[in-house]
Design an enzyme around this catalytic site. Structure first.
Site, short mmCIF file in Angstrom:
data_model
loop_
_atom_site.label_atom_id
_atom_site.label_comp_id
_atom_site.label_asym_id
_atom_site.label_seq_id
_atom_site.Cartn_x
_atom_site.Cartn_y
_atom_site.Cartn_z
N LYS A 39 0.82 -1.25 0.04
CA LYS A 39 0.10 0.01 -0.05
C LYS A 39 1.14 1.23 -0.01
CE LYS A 39 -1.82 -1.10 3.67
NZ LYS A 39 -1.21 -2.42 4.22
N ARG A 114 -9.87 1.21 8.54
CA ARG A 114 -9.42 0.10 8.81
C ARG A 114 -10.53 -0.85 9.38
NH1 ARG A 114 -3.33 -1.75 9.23
NH2 ARG A 114 -2.38 0.49 8.48
N ARG A 153 11.66 -5.66 4.46
CA ARG A 153 11.34 -4.29 4.48
C ARG A 153 12.61 -3.44 5.08
NH1 ARG A 153 5.85 -2.00 5.35
NH2 ARG A 153 5.87 -3.13 7.49
N ARG A 186 11.19 -2.31 10.69
CA ARG A 186 10.32 -1.83 11.40
C ARG A 186 10.29 -2.94 12.57
NH1 ARG A 186 5.12 0.33 8.11
NH2 ARG A 186 4.13 -1.22 9.66
N ARG A 197 -0.50 -9.17 12.74
CA ARG A 197 -1.16 -7.98 12.03
C ARG A 197 -1.70 -8.88 10.76
NH1 ARG A 197 4.12 -5.46 10.11
NH2 ARG A 197 2.91 -4.13 9.12
P1 AP5 Z 1 5.01 -1.65 1.63
O1 AP5 Z 1 4.57 -0.66 0.60
O2 AP5 Z 1 5.55 -0.80 3.14
O3 AP5 Z 1 3.65 -2.27 2.20
P2 AP5 Z 1 2.30 -1.69 3.28
O4 AP5 Z 1 1.18 -2.54 2.57
O5 AP5 Z 1 2.30 -0.17 2.96
O6 AP5 Z 1 2.70 -2.27 4.48
P3 AP5 Z 1 2.47 -1.98 5.92
O7 AP5 Z 1 3.10 -3.11 6.76
O8 AP5 Z 1 2.84 -0.73 6.14
O9 AP5 Z 1 1.03 -1.95 6.11
P4 AP5 Z 1 0.21 -1.93 7.60
O10 AP5 Z 1 -1.07 -1.48 6.95
O11 AP5 Z 1 0.39 -3.15 8.41
O12 AP5 Z 1 1.02 -0.96 8.30
P5 AP5 Z 1 0.89 0.48 8.87
O13 AP5 Z 1 2.29 1.23 8.69
O14 AP5 Z 1 -0.39 1.34 7.96
O15 AP5 Z 1 5.73 -2.89 1.35
C1 AP5 Z 1 6.33 -3.72 2.35
C2 AP5 Z 1 7.50 -4.50 1.78
O16 AP5 Z 1 7.46 -4.92 0.38
C3 AP5 Z 1 8.54 -3.09 1.34
O17 AP5 Z 1 9.88 -3.68 1.54
C4 AP5 Z 1 8.41 -2.80 -0.04
O18 AP5 Z 1 9.63 -2.35 -0.54
C5 AP5 Z 1 8.19 -4.18 -0.64
N1 AP5 Z 1 7.30 -4.25 -2.10
C6 AP5 Z 1 5.98 -3.37 -2.04
N2 AP5 Z 1 5.76 -3.71 -3.38
C7 AP5 Z 1 6.31 -4.69 -3.76
C8 AP5 Z 1 6.23 -5.58 -5.00
N3 AP5 Z 1 5.25 -5.35 -6.03
N4 AP5 Z 1 7.32 -6.29 -5.35
C9 AP5 Z 1 8.19 -6.67 -4.20
N5 AP5 Z 1 8.17 -6.20 -3.15
C10 AP5 Z 1 7.26 -5.07 -2.87
O19 AP5 Z 1 0.32 0.74 10.20
C11 AP5 Z 1 1.08 0.19 11.04
C12 AP5 Z 1 0.28 -0.16 12.59
O20 AP5 Z 1 -0.15 1.16 12.96
C13 AP5 Z 1 -0.80 -1.17 12.51
O21 AP5 Z 1 -0.38 -2.34 12.71
C14 AP5 Z 1 -1.62 -0.51 13.58
O22 AP5 Z 1 -1.33 -0.97 14.83
C15 AP5 Z 1 -1.62 0.81 13.39
N6 AP5 Z 1 -2.62 1.63 12.36
C16 AP5 Z 1 -2.23 2.38 11.25
N7 AP5 Z 1 -3.41 2.84 10.46
C17 AP5 Z 1 -4.43 2.41 11.66
C18 AP5 Z 1 -5.76 2.47 11.44
N8 AP5 Z 1 -6.56 3.17 10.49
N9 AP5 Z 1 -6.61 1.98 12.51
C19 AP5 Z 1 -5.99 1.61 13.50
N10 AP5 Z 1 -4.62 1.11 13.89
C20 AP5 Z 1 -3.96 1.90 12.71
#
Ligand code: AP5
Length: 243
Positions: A39, A114, A153, A186, A197
């Site tokens: 994402k 979410r 990552r 991370r 997660r």
């Molecule tokens: P990346 O682009 O970072 O993936 P992502 O989907 O953004 O993954 P996240 O882990 O950031 O999502 P998340 O929703 O768990 O975490 P968030 O930070 O939002 O890509 C991942 C890896 O793959 C990278 O190394 C990238 O280079 C690689 N990659 C990407 N595309 C690729 C491809 N096509 N091919 C190969 N490699 C690729 O949230 C963290 C925490 O915050 C949550 O767990 C929760 O506790 C809290 N939180 C955040 N938002 C909320 C909310 N709305 N409500 C409640 N809690 C929340």
């Protein structure tokens, strides 16, 4: 282009110095999908392509935790366990940044909403500005591939750029291309938390997909393949919606 997201990361007292582009019709897009599906990577590409801000709730919460004396820091401890931050806490962060949702340049929301209560609150905030979410893109990928992406990552704590040690390595080992800061892992990418997660996504976010499906704004995009391949599929989905 590196966007100034001061307002989004620091709240209503910060000044956004990013002049929004003024498209004829601003695109208001939300990206959902399991942790590691890409994402953030796709949101950054879309943001560069369209000039609209990349609004990541994960980045927002990590920035809040880094700030000293953040009163809600304790309430963010769920992040360490792989659970979601409570809706009330999340929604108070969002309400404080409602100006970003009303931006004339549109937005790409990454990781929000979410849950169904978050989606309802977002609808309410947008309706106040006579706006609505145009498209919700849900990325799909198998769990083994998700875990591989999380395991490799690398993350820049300064500019929030994301790399992957094999699929998207930085030019210099462990150095951010943009700001030369040392990249880190991370904490919540550790295998046990990464599994939690994935589970949290299945239990909390599945009802959200039905919510948007019923409103006709949900589209599924296969996240397998390179970031550019996924980006091309994403652009196709957006073109189908916006014409
Ligand atoms: P990346 O682009 O970072 O993936 P992502 O989907 O953004 O993954 P996240 O882990 O950031 O999502 P998340 O929703 O768990 O975490 P968030 O930070 O939002 O890509 C991942 C890896 O793959 C990278 O190394 C990238 O280079 C690689 N990659 C990407 N595309 C690729 C491809 N096509 N091919 C190969 N490699 C690729 O949230 C963290 C925490 O915050 C949550 O767990 C929760 O506790 C809290 N939180 C955040 N938002 C909320 C909310 N709305 N409500 C409640 N809690 C929340």
């Amino acid at each position: 282009m590196q966007h100034d997201r001061t307002h989004w990361l620091h709240g209503h007292e910060a000044v956004c110095r990013l002049r929004p582009q003024r498209p004829a019709r601003p695109r208001r897009i939300a990206l959902v999908g399991p942790p590691g599906v890409g994402k953030g990577t796709q949101a950054a590409l879309l943001s560069s392509a369209f000039g609209s801000c990349h609004l990541s709730t994960g980045d927002l919460l990590r920035a809040a935790r880094q700030r000293e004396h953040t009163p809600v820091a304790n309430q963010l401890s769920q992040m360490d366990r792989g659970g979601l931050v409570p809706d009330d806490t999340m929604l108070s962060f969002i309400a404080d940044r409602a100006g970003c949702l009303n931006c004339r340049g549109g937005f790409v929301l990454d990781g929000f909403p979410r849950t169904v209560p978050q989606a309802e609150a977002l609808d309410h905030l947008l309706a106040r500005a006579d706006a609505q979410l145009d498209l919700v893109i849900c990325y799909d990928l198998s769990v083994p591939e998700l875990l591989l992406r999380l395991a490799g990552r690398l993350y820049c704590a300064a500019c929030h750029a994301v790399y992957h040690q094999a699929a998207r390595p930085p030019r210099e080992p462990l150095r951010c291309d943009a700001c030369a800061i040392e990249l880190s892992r991370r904490q919540d990418d550790q295998p046990e938390i990464a599994h939690s997660r994935q589970h949290e996504f299945l239990t909390s976010t599945a009802p959200l997909l039905a919510y948007y499906g019923e409103r006709g704004v949900l589209v599924n995009v296969n996240a397998a393949g390179s970031p550019d391949e996924v980006f091309n599929r994403t652009l196709d989905a957006i073109a189908n919606r916006f014409g």
